[in-house]
Motif scaffolding. Structure first.
Motif, PDB file in Angstrom:
ATOM      1  N   LEU A   1     -13.182  -8.943  11.444  1.00  0.00           N
ATOM      2  CA  LEU A   1     -13.484  -8.186  10.115  1.00  0.00           C
ATOM      3  C   LEU A   1     -13.052  -6.938  10.483  1.00  0.00           C
ATOM      4  O   LEU A   1     -14.275  -5.893  11.600  1.00  0.00           O
TER       5      LEU A   1
ATOM      6  N   MET B   1      -2.114  -4.191  10.567  1.00  0.00           N
ATOM      7  CA  MET B   1      -2.426  -5.346  11.123  1.00  0.00           C
ATOM      8  C   MET B   1      -2.191  -5.952   9.155  1.00  0.00           C
ATOM      9  O   MET B   1      -2.538  -7.166   8.954  1.00  0.00           O
TER      10      MET B   1
ATOM     11  N   GLY C   1       2.590  -0.256   4.498  1.00  0.00           N
ATOM     12  CA  GLY C   1       1.541   0.372   5.646  1.00  0.00           C
ATOM     13  C   GLY C   1       2.419   1.348   5.691  1.00  0.00           C
ATOM     14  O   GLY C   1       3.450   1.380   5.978  1.00  0.00           O
TER      15      GLY C   1
ATOM     16  N   LYS D   1       6.730  10.654   1.239  1.00  0.00           N
ATOM     17  CA  LYS D   1       6.691   9.236   0.597  1.00  0.00           C
ATOM     18  C   LYS D   1       7.165   8.698  -0.366  1.00  0.00           C
ATOM     19  O   LYS D   1       6.271  10.044  -1.228  1.00  0.00           O
TER      20      LYS D   1
ATOM     21  N   PHE E   1       1.940   2.155  -2.871  1.00  0.00           N
ATOM     22  CA  PHE E   1       2.420   2.265  -1.663  1.00  0.00           C
ATOM     23  C   PHE E   1       3.691   2.358  -1.323  1.00  0.00           C
ATOM     24  O   PHE E   1       4.074   3.095  -2.530  1.00  0.00           O
TER      25      PHE E   1
ATOM     26  N   THR F   1     -11.279  -4.264   4.171  1.00  0.00           N
ATOM     27  CA  THR F   1     -10.325  -3.701   2.585  1.00  0.00           C
ATOM     28  C   THR F   1      -9.557  -4.885   2.276  1.00  0.00           C
ATOM     29  O   THR F   1      -8.560  -4.499   1.190  1.00  0.00           O
TER      30      THR F   1
ATOM     31  N   ALA G   1      -3.624   4.742   0.516  1.00  0.00           N
ATOM     32  CA  ALA G   1      -4.233   4.195  -0.733  1.00  0.00           C
ATOM     33  C   ALA G   1      -5.350   5.229  -1.087  1.00  0.00           C
ATOM     34  O   ALA G   1      -4.711   6.067  -1.976  1.00  0.00           O
TER      35      ALA G   1
ATOM     36  N   LEU H   1      -1.715  10.168   3.380  1.00  0.00           N
ATOM     37  CA  LEU H   1      -0.960   9.599   1.671  1.00  0.00           C
ATOM     38  C   LEU H   1      -1.477   7.955   1.135  1.00  0.00           C
ATOM     39  O   LEU H   1      -0.407   7.890  -0.154  1.00  0.00           O
TER      40      LEU H   1
HETATM   41  C1  LIG Z   1      -5.508  -0.813  -3.620  1.00  0.00           C
HETATM   42  C2  LIG Z   1      -4.591  -0.436  -2.643  1.00  0.00           C
HETATM   43  C3  LIG Z   1      -4.132  -0.187  -2.314  1.00  0.00           C
HETATM   44  C4  LIG Z   1      -3.693   0.488  -0.929  1.00  0.00           C
HETATM   45  N1  LIG Z   1      -2.487   1.282  -0.483  1.00  0.00           N
HETATM   46  C5  LIG Z   1      -1.661   1.945   1.145  1.00  0.00           C
HETATM   47  C6  LIG Z   1      -1.217   2.887   1.477  1.00  0.00           C
HETATM   48  O1  LIG Z   1      -0.232   3.143   0.205  1.00  0.00           O
HETATM   49  N2  LIG Z   1      -0.789   2.590   2.705  1.00  0.00           N
HETATM   50  C7  LIG Z   1      -1.514   2.166   3.618  1.00  0.00           C
HETATM   51  O2  LIG Z   1      -0.924   2.386   4.543  1.00  0.00           O
HETATM   52  N3  LIG Z   1      -1.592   1.132   2.963  1.00  0.00           N
HETATM   53  C8  LIG Z   1      -2.667   0.882   1.857  1.00  0.00           C
HETATM   54  N4  LIG Z   1      -4.015  -0.228   1.458  1.00  0.00           N
HETATM   55  C9  LIG Z   1      -3.767  -0.236   2.781  1.00  0.00           C
HETATM   56  C10 LIG Z   1      -5.106  -0.474   3.148  1.00  0.00           C
HETATM   57  O3  LIG Z   1      -4.853   0.871   4.039  1.00  0.00           O
HETATM   58  C11 LIG Z   1      -5.623  -1.541   4.579  1.00  0.00           C
HETATM   59  O4  LIG Z   1      -6.169  -2.410   2.980  1.00  0.00           O
HETATM   60  C12 LIG Z   1      -6.906  -1.324   5.289  1.00  0.00           C
HETATM   61  O5  LIG Z   1      -5.995  -0.789   5.989  1.00  0.00           O
HETATM   62  C13 LIG Z   1      -7.276  -2.071   6.369  1.00  0.00           C
HETATM   63  O6  LIG Z   1      -7.644  -1.900   7.044  1.00  0.00           O
HETATM   64  P1  LIG Z   1      -9.699  -2.565   7.206  1.00  0.00           P
HETATM   65  O7  LIG Z   1     -10.177  -1.657   8.126  1.00  0.00           O
HETATM   66  O8  LIG Z   1     -10.762  -2.420   6.285  1.00  0.00           O
HETATM   67  O9  LIG Z   1      -9.232  -3.787   7.850  1.00  0.00           O
HETATM   68  P2  LIG Z   1      -9.695  -5.939   7.310  1.00  0.00           P
HETATM   69  O10 LIG Z   1      -9.609  -6.180   5.678  1.00  0.00           O
HETATM   70  O11 LIG Z   1     -10.663  -5.201   8.405  1.00  0.00           O
HETATM   71  O12 LIG Z   1      -8.391  -6.229   8.535  1.00  0.00           O
HETATM   72  C14 LIG Z   1      -7.093  -6.459   7.571  1.00  0.00           C
HETATM   73  C15 LIG Z   1      -6.588  -7.227   8.846  1.00  0.00           C
HETATM   74  O13 LIG Z   1      -6.539  -6.903  10.256  1.00  0.00           O
HETATM   75  C16 LIG Z   1      -7.076  -7.720  11.190  1.00  0.00           C
HETATM   76  N5  LIG Z   1      -7.859  -7.152  11.891  1.00  0.00           N
HETATM   77  C17 LIG Z   1      -8.753  -5.704  12.116  1.00  0.00           C
HETATM   78  N6  LIG Z   1      -8.780  -4.971  12.693  1.00  0.00           N
HETATM   79  C18 LIG Z   1      -8.360  -5.029  13.541  1.00  0.00           C
HETATM   80  C19 LIG Z   1      -8.329  -4.855  15.255  1.00  0.00           C
HETATM   81  N7  LIG Z   1      -8.521  -4.251  15.519  1.00  0.00           N
HETATM   82  N8  LIG Z   1      -7.012  -5.692  16.052  1.00  0.00           N
HETATM   83  C20 LIG Z   1      -6.160  -6.910  15.649  1.00  0.00           C
HETATM   84  N9  LIG Z   1      -6.441  -7.626  14.404  1.00  0.00           N
HETATM   85  C21 LIG Z   1      -7.587  -6.226  13.749  1.00  0.00           C
HETATM   86  C22 LIG Z   1      -8.309  -8.126  10.284  1.00  0.00           C
HETATM   87  O14 LIG Z   1      -8.031 -10.042  10.801  1.00  0.00           O
HETATM   88  C23 LIG Z   1      -7.128  -8.824   8.650  1.00  0.00           C
HETATM   89  O15 LIG Z   1      -6.163 -10.034   9.021  1.00  0.00           O
HETATM   90  C24 LIG Z   1      -4.290   0.051   0.669  1.00  0.00           C
HETATM   91  C25 LIG Z   1      -5.063  -0.650  -0.019  1.00  0.00           C
HETATM   92  C26 LIG Z   1      -5.821  -0.969  -1.298  1.00  0.00           C
HETATM   93  C27 LIG Z   1      -6.841  -2.604  -1.300  1.00  0.00           C
END
Ligand SMILES: Cc1cc2nc3c(=O)[nH]c(=O)nc-3n(C[C@H](O)[C@H](O)[C@H](O)COP(=O)(O)OP(=O)(O)OC[C@H]3O[C@@H](n4cnc5c(N)ncnc54)[C@H](O)[C@@H]3O)c2cc1C
Ligand code: SF4
Length: 338
Positions: A37, A124, A174, A239, A248, A41, A109, A107
């Motif tokens: 974790l 990921m 992404g 984008k 996205f 998000t 999220a 750009l």
């Molecule tokens: C409404 C919405 C709009 C979005 N729009 C965009 C967009 O326009 N462009 C875009 O790029 N993204 C977008 N996102 C995605 C957002 O950028 C990702 O949710 C975020 O970057 C995930 O990062 P986190 O640290 O919260 O990951 P987490 O939710 O904590 O983890 C995501 C996954 O990665 C794994 N993980 C986390 N860290 C590591 C690590 N260090 N090594 C290996 N595995 C790992 C976790 O186990 C999980 O499977 C959007 C998300 C939402 C909800």
């Protein structure tokens, strides 16, 4: 939401051990019983939707002190995997020497998400295919291997035109990954055997016959950092999306150029929103090297980038759109002041 155990990892060894201990050896990482974790998000969303069903969550946020540094140097850039998207996007040296990285993050999220989300979690993240995210659909080879693909003959406007297979056409969603693949990034991975490095281009897999296996990471392995060789001040992330914020990509281009005396010495082209994985358009890049830029060249490069594209019922527009995005991003990169 199903019950799960929660553990805070206070050092990398503890994180790796906790993830490895809970992981079933024959599970692909994406279905692993234990998952790290970071910002949460994406992971928490998918758990609430019942798409991902880990029984153990290992919180890696206590590793942030060691794994969130932003380190620009004279010969390249190193970014910790727990650095927040917003911190990297706002960093003055990243904006100056790697605008393609700063903008791919800016750009993406929303501001609130970027404040929570980390770079490792971002690369990921999983597809936004609506059939994948809705467990009431049985037919999804990615979520339910061997069950078919509801998107093939369903609503596939957001789906991929490059790198697809007859098993899955889901788009890799992404933005940051397109900048990483264009800049020849290296990903640092921490696991049971210590730390290893590989090209970022080797991290994600095309769907082929096993769309459920999305990366080459093994259960228990964590991304600890990314490094990017060199500096790319002449770089752009463009984008195109249905609305100008919080959406996205329908199509995006990560372009980096080295132009000397009007001649393009080196060129990088990454594509987003159109492919099943972070996508590098190497044939298109080859057309740019050694050339002087003009509109006809931009069009040839854009055509080459989509030469292998295959449209379906609702997403063929992405081929024409993607070409325009590439041509416009090239124009912006050539004319930007550095
Ligand atoms: C409404 C919405 C709009 C979005 N729009 C965009 C967009 O326009 N462009 C875009 O790029 N993204 C977008 N996102 C995605 C957002 O950028 C990702 O949710 C975020 O970057 C995930 O990062 P986190 O640290 O919260 O990951 P987490 O939710 O904590 O983890 C995501 C996954 O990665 C794994 N993980 C986390 N860290 C590591 C690590 N260090 N090594 C290996 N595995 C790992 C976790 O186990 C999980 O499977 C959007 C998300 C939402 C909800
Ligand atoms: S495109 Fe891939 S993720 Fe979407 S329904 Fe088909 S198999 Fe599942």
């Amino acid at each position: 939401m199903r019950p799960f155990s929660y553990q805070r990892a206070t050092d990398p060894d503890m994180a790796v051990q906790a993830l490895s201990a809970a992981a079933a050896a024959n599970n692909p990482l994406t279905q692993a019983t234990a998952q790290p974790l970071a910002g949460g998000t994406t992971l928490i969303d998918l758990m609430k939707l019942d798409v991902t069903r880990p029984t153990a969550i290992v919180d890696i946020n206590p590793l942030a002190q060691a794994w969130s540094a932003i380190e620009p140097g004279s010969d390249g850039l190193r970014l910790g995997a727990l650095a927040k998207m917003s911190d990297v996007a706002a960093h003055a040296e990243i904006q100056r020497n790697y605008p393609v990285i700063a903008n791919s993050l800016k750009l993406a999220a929303s501001a609130q998400l970027r404040n929570m989300a980390t770079l490792g979690g971002n690369v990921m993240q999983r597809t936004r295919c609506s059939y994948f995210r809705d467990v009431s659909y049985e037919n999804c080879n990615k979520r339910n291997p061997g069950s078919g693909c509801a998107a093939m003959d369903g609503v596939n406007r957001m789906h991929a035109v490059l790198g697809t297979s007859d098993q899955c056409i889901a788009t890799y969603p992404g933005d940051f990954a397109q900048a990483l693949i264009a800049l020849d990034a290296v990903v640092e991975i921490t696991g049971k055997g210590g730390t290893r490095s590989m090209s970022f281009a080797e991290l994600h897999k095309a769907p082929g016959n096993s769309p459920d296996i999305e990366t080459t990471l093994q259960p228990g392995e964590l991304i600890s950092a990314f490094s990017i060789p060199g500096r790319w001040p002449r770089s752009v992330y463009l984008k195109a999306r249905d609305r100008q914020s919080y959406e996205f990509a329908l199509s995006s281009a990560a372009i980096a150029l080295d132009v000397q005396g009007g001649t393009i010495r080196d060129a990088r082209v990454g594509l987003g929103g159109v492919a099943t994985m972070p996508w590098r358009a190497r044939e298109a890049e080859a057309l740019l090297k050694g050339q002087k830029f003009d509109e006809a060249l931009a069009q040839r490069v854009a055509d080459a980038a989509f030469a292998d594209a295959r449209g379906r019922r609702h997403n063929s527009f992405k081929i024409a759109l993607g070409k325009r995005v590439v041509a416009r991003a090239l124009q912006q990169a050539v004319t930007m002041e550095i």
